[in-house]
Structures are given as C-alpha cells and as structure tokens.
Design a protein around this motif. Sequence first.
Motif, PDB file in Angstrom:
ATOM      1  N   ALA A 132     -34.668  39.798  13.915  1.00 25.23           N
ATOM      2  CA  ALA A 132     -35.452  40.955  13.468  1.00 25.23           C
ATOM      3  C   ALA A 132     -34.648  42.244  13.464  1.00 25.23           C
ATOM      4  O   ALA A 132     -34.827  43.099  12.586  1.00 25.23           O
ATOM      5  CB  ALA A 132     -36.694  41.109  14.341  1.00 25.23           C
ATOM      6  N   LYS A 133     -33.759  42.409  14.427  1.00 26.95           N
ATOM      7  CA  LYS A 133     -32.976  43.649  14.477  1.00 26.95           C
ATOM      8  C   LYS A 133     -32.069  43.765  13.255  1.00 26.95           C
ATOM      9  O   LYS A 133     -31.932  44.839  12.659  1.00 26.95           O
ATOM     10  CB  LYS A 133     -32.156  43.727  15.761  1.00 26.95           C
ATOM     11  CG  LYS A 133     -31.460  45.074  15.942  1.00 26.95           C
ATOM     12  CD  LYS A 133     -30.604  45.119  17.195  1.00 26.95           C
ATOM     13  CE  LYS A 133     -31.435  45.114  18.448  1.00 26.95           C
ATOM     14  NZ  LYS A 133     -30.591  45.325  19.658  1.00 26.95           N
ATOM     15  N   LYS A 134     -31.458  42.659  12.860  1.00 24.66           N
ATOM     16  CA  LYS A 134     -30.613  42.654  11.666  1.00 24.66           C
ATOM     17  C   LYS A 134     -31.438  42.923  10.407  1.00 24.66           C
ATOM     18  O   LYS A 134     -30.979  43.590   9.475  1.00 24.66           O
ATOM     19  CB  LYS A 134     -29.890  41.316  11.531  1.00 24.66           C
ATOM     20  CG  LYS A 134     -28.621  41.218  12.344  1.00 24.66           C
ATOM     21  CD  LYS A 134     -27.549  42.144  11.807  1.00 24.66           C
ATOM     22  CE  LYS A 134     -26.243  41.977  12.565  1.00 24.66           C
ATOM     23  NZ  LYS A 134     -25.213  42.958  12.100  1.00 24.66           N
ATOM     24  N   LEU A 135     -32.660  42.398  10.370  1.00 29.65           N
ATOM     25  CA  LEU A 135     -33.554  42.662   9.253  1.00 29.65           C
ATOM     26  C   LEU A 135     -33.795  44.157   9.115  1.00 29.65           C
ATOM     27  O   LEU A 135     -33.677  44.726   8.017  1.00 29.65           O
ATOM     28  CB  LEU A 135     -34.875  41.915   9.457  1.00 29.65           C
ATOM     29  CG  LEU A 135     -36.064  42.321   8.589  1.00 29.65           C
ATOM     30  CD1 LEU A 135     -35.752  42.137   7.112  1.00 29.65           C
ATOM     31  CD2 LEU A 135     -37.302  41.516   8.982  1.00 29.65           C
ATOM     32  N   VAL A 136     -34.129  44.798  10.220  1.00 28.00           N
ATOM     33  CA  VAL A 136     -34.384  46.248  10.213  1.00 28.00           C
ATOM     34  C   VAL A 136     -33.113  47.009   9.820  1.00 28.00           C
ATOM     35  O   VAL A 136     -33.153  47.930   8.999  1.00 28.00           O
ATOM     36  CB  VAL A 136     -34.888  46.713  11.589  1.00 28.00           C
ATOM     37  CG1 VAL A 136     -34.986  48.238  11.640  1.00 28.00           C
ATOM     38  CG2 VAL A 136     -36.248  46.091  11.904  1.00 28.00           C
ATOM     39  N   GLU A 137     -32.000  46.616  10.392  1.00 25.07           N
ATOM     40  CA  GLU A 137     -30.729  47.282  10.094  1.00 25.07           C
ATOM     41  C   GLU A 137     -30.396  47.202   8.601  1.00 25.07           C
ATOM     42  O   GLU A 137     -29.974  48.191   7.985  1.00 25.07           O
ATOM     43  CB  GLU A 137     -29.607  46.634  10.909  1.00 25.07           C
ATOM     44  CG  GLU A 137     -28.256  47.313  10.762  1.00 25.07           C
ATOM     45  CD  GLU A 137     -27.190  46.685  11.639  1.00 25.07           C
ATOM     46  OE1 GLU A 137     -26.157  47.337  11.849  1.00 25.07           O
ATOM     47  OE2 GLU A 137     -27.397  45.545  12.115  1.00 25.07           O
ATOM     48  N   PRO A 195     -27.141  53.504  16.802  1.00 27.28           N
ATOM     49  CA  PRO A 195     -27.596  52.452  17.726  1.00 27.28           C
ATOM     50  C   PRO A 195     -28.938  52.774  18.386  1.00 27.28           C
ATOM     51  O   PRO A 195     -29.805  51.898  18.501  1.00 27.28           O
ATOM     52  CB  PRO A 195     -26.464  52.382  18.755  1.00 27.28           C
ATOM     53  CG  PRO A 195     -25.245  52.766  17.976  1.00 27.28           C
ATOM     54  CD  PRO A 195     -25.721  53.850  17.036  1.00 27.28           C
ATOM     55  N   ASP A 196     -29.131  54.022  18.807  1.00 24.32           N
ATOM     56  CA  ASP A 196     -30.398  54.398  19.451  1.00 24.32           C
ATOM     57  C   ASP A 196     -31.554  54.353  18.459  1.00 24.32           C
ATOM     58  O   ASP A 196     -32.657  53.881  18.777  1.00 24.32           O
ATOM     59  CB  ASP A 196     -30.293  55.805  20.056  1.00 24.32           C
ATOM     60  CG  ASP A 196     -29.471  55.831  21.333  1.00 24.32           C
ATOM     61  OD1 ASP A 196     -29.224  54.741  21.899  1.00 24.32           O
ATOM     62  OD2 ASP A 196     -29.068  56.927  21.755  1.00 24.32           O
ATOM     63  N   GLU A 197     -31.306  54.851  17.249  1.00 24.55           N
ATOM     64  CA  GLU A 197     -32.354  54.827  16.223  1.00 24.55           C
ATOM     65  C   GLU A 197     -32.717  53.398  15.850  1.00 24.55           C
ATOM     66  O   GLU A 197     -33.893  53.082  15.635  1.00 24.55           O
ATOM     67  CB  GLU A 197     -31.875  55.579  14.981  1.00 24.55           C
ATOM     68  CG  GLU A 197     -31.792  57.081  15.155  1.00 24.55           C
ATOM     69  CD  GLU A 197     -31.132  57.762  13.968  1.00 24.55           C
ATOM     70  OE1 GLU A 197     -31.470  58.931  13.713  1.00 24.55           O
ATOM     71  OE2 GLU A 197     -30.289  57.121  13.304  1.00 24.55           O
ATOM     72  N   LEU A 198     -31.709  52.551  15.779  1.00 23.51           N
ATOM     73  CA  LEU A 198     -31.960  51.150  15.447  1.00 23.51           C
ATOM     74  C   LEU A 198     -32.823  50.488  16.509  1.00 23.51           C
ATOM     75  O   LEU A 198     -33.747  49.731  16.189  1.00 23.51           O
ATOM     76  CB  LEU A 198     -30.640  50.387  15.291  1.00 23.51           C
ATOM     77  CG  LEU A 198     -30.752  48.889  14.993  1.00 23.51           C
ATOM     78  CD1 LEU A 198     -31.560  48.636  13.727  1.00 23.51           C
ATOM     79  CD2 LEU A 198     -29.367  48.259  14.878  1.00 23.51           C
ATOM     80  N   GLU A 199     -32.546  50.769  17.782  1.00 27.12           N
ATOM     81  CA  GLU A 199     -33.350  50.196  18.864  1.00 27.12           C
ATOM     82  C   GLU A 199     -34.806  50.633  18.749  1.00 27.12           C
ATOM     83  O   GLU A 199     -35.728  49.827  18.924  1.00 27.12           O
ATOM     84  CB  GLU A 199     -32.780  50.603  20.223  1.00 27.12           C
ATOM     85  CG  GLU A 199     -31.521  49.857  20.631  1.00 27.12           C
ATOM     86  CD  GLU A 199     -31.728  48.351  20.751  1.00 27.12           C
ATOM     87  OE1 GLU A 199     -32.836  47.920  21.147  1.00 27.12           O
ATOM     88  OE2 GLU A 199     -30.792  47.606  20.433  1.00 27.12           O
ATOM     89  N   LYS A 200     -35.016  51.904  18.448  1.00 25.62           N
ATOM     90  CA  LYS A 200     -36.385  52.418  18.328  1.00 25.62           C
ATOM     91  C   LYS A 200     -37.096  51.810  17.123  1.00 25.62           C
ATOM     92  O   LYS A 200     -38.270  51.431  17.202  1.00 25.62           O
ATOM     93  CB  LYS A 200     -36.358  53.948  18.207  1.00 25.62           C
ATOM     94  CG  LYS A 200     -35.934  54.654  19.490  1.00 25.62           C
ATOM     95  CD  LYS A 200     -35.844  56.162  19.286  1.00 25.62           C
ATOM     96  CE  LYS A 200     -35.357  56.855  20.553  1.00 25.62           C
ATOM     97  NZ  LYS A 200     -35.195  58.320  20.353  1.00 25.62           N
ATOM     98  N   ALA A 201     -36.381  51.701  16.011  1.00 26.61           N
ATOM     99  CA  ALA A 201     -36.972  51.104  14.809  1.00 26.61           C
ATOM    100  C   ALA A 201     -37.275  49.623  15.035  1.00 26.61           C
ATOM    101  O   ALA A 201     -38.301  49.105  14.579  1.00 26.61           O
ATOM    102  CB  ALA A 201     -36.036  51.283  13.619  1.00 26.61           C
ATOM    103  N   TYR A 202     -36.389  48.950  15.741  1.00 24.72           N
ATOM    104  CA  TYR A 202     -36.563  47.531  16.067  1.00 24.72           C
ATOM    105  C   TYR A 202     -37.800  47.330  16.947  1.00 24.72           C
ATOM    106  O   TYR A 202     -38.594  46.411  16.719  1.00 24.72           O
ATOM    107  CB  TYR A 202     -35.303  47.026  16.757  1.00 24.72           C
ATOM    108  CG  TYR A 202     -35.371  45.649  17.363  1.00 24.72           C
ATOM    109  CD1 TYR A 202     -35.805  44.543  16.638  1.00 24.72           C
ATOM    110  CD2 TYR A 202     -34.970  45.438  18.690  1.00 24.72           C
ATOM    111  CE1 TYR A 202     -35.853  43.279  17.210  1.00 24.72           C
ATOM    112  CE2 TYR A 202     -35.009  44.186  19.260  1.00 24.72           C
ATOM    113  CZ  TYR A 202     -35.448  43.114  18.520  1.00 24.72           C
ATOM    114  OH  TYR A 202     -35.485  41.860  19.102  1.00 24.72           O
ATOM    115  N   GLU A 203     -37.967  48.179  17.948  1.00 23.50           N
ATOM    116  CA  GLU A 203     -39.143  48.082  18.822  1.00 23.50           C
ATOM    117  C   GLU A 203     -40.421  48.336  18.021  1.00 23.50           C
ATOM    118  O   GLU A 203     -41.438  47.667  18.236  1.00 23.50           O
ATOM    119  CB  GLU A 203     -39.034  49.077  19.980  1.00 23.50           C
ATOM    120  CG  GLU A 203     -37.954  48.731  21.003  1.00 23.50           C
ATOM    121  CD  GLU A 203     -38.152  47.365  21.635  1.00 23.50           C
ATOM    122  OE1 GLU A 203     -39.328  47.020  21.924  1.00 23.50           O
ATOM    123  OE2 GLU A 203     -37.166  46.648  21.842  1.00 23.50           O
TER     124      GLU A 203
END
Length: 215
Positions: A50-55, A64-72
């Motif tokens: 899922a994280k790669k999908l969002v990325e 990296p921080d924005e990606l973590e928040k978007a992933y959550e």
Amino acid sequence: MIKCAIFDLDGTLVNTIEDLGYATDYVLEQYGKEKKWTMDDYRMFVGDGAKKLVERAFEHTLSPDELEKAYEMFKVRYQQVLLDHAHIYDGIKEQLDILKEKGIKIAVVTNKPHLSAVKMVETLFDKGYFDLITGAKDDTPRKPDPTTTKATLKALDCKASEAIFFGDSDVDIKTAKNAGIEAIACSWGFRSFESLLAQSPSAIIDEPKYISKLF
C-alpha cells in the motif's frame, strides 16, 4: 508430490482494484491533488504494498514524513471501503474447494496490510477456510522478499519443492523464485500477459479452471 498451494490475494483470488483506487483517490483529494489516475493506472501501481501504491499515485513527490502520513490515511480509508466492490474471481472458489478435497493446504501471502487481508479473506471465503493468511506488517519485508513465503511454508510443514505459488504480477513470480517455489502466473489479474511472460514463470494460466489441473 505437491502438498501446498500459496496464493497472492489482490488480482489473483479477489478483484480489489476499484476499492484500492477509490481509497487512493480519497487521499489525493485530501492533499488537494487531482484525481487523474484510471483503474488501468492503478493496476500498474499495485503489487508492492500500500505504501508503494500511495507513493506512485503521488508521483514520488512526497517527503518520507508526508508519505507516512498519506499511507496512514490510506490504510484508514481503505479499511472503510475494503469490501465495497471487492469480489472473488469467477471459478476461484470451486478450484480451491477441489484442492481442499485433495488434501492440499492452501495459504494466502499478500502485500496487502495484514489486518485488511485477514478481514477480506475471512469475509469473502469464511473464517478458517485457508490454512494460513499472511499480510504485510511494517516490521516484515514485503514480497518479492521471500521471508513471509518461507515462514508460510514452515508453518504448513511444507518444503519449497512441495509447493506451488500462484500470483498475477512480476512481484509474485520473483517471490516464488526467491523462495525456491514453482511460479504460476495468473493472467486474469492486474498485469498483462506480456509482462508476466517477461518474468519467465513456470507457466501462465488464463483461467482459474486450470489451477486444480496442476495437482
């Protein structure tokens, strides 16, 4: 003798692309981004978790921080829409029933977040239908790393030479090879026949009815 069949989930057992796409669109919208991706685009974005999908949907523009928040945010939203459109591919259940009748152990190994994977499988197939369900956890490497696949083999008391891995993507074929398992590509999923062929699986099947013929 084959004792165990391991299956990818999204694009192999269950068509999940609409809900994955809608959940990703929701996250993009929250960030003020245009919802420009089609379902065909999302078919190419999925497979690595899922994280790669969002990325990929954000075109690798997030820190990296924005990606973590978007992933959550994605995980929360996807859990809400998880079963809105998801459905088992025609013929899959019948084939799995045949394997179970033959005494073959069946398992799911997916890059879908573990809780989502368990909820989906137990809802669509019934609790206890599969011998083991293994989804992605933040402290465990994702496919094509063979860690979760090897752990599944161990839990089912099955050697790599006694198993077949079914999946619809290059990630699945690489996973099977990395674990020393026979790789069968399923062309009804999220990748093209040509992209699967390029990974040199043991075989490519274009309909679920051929699953049980391999045992």
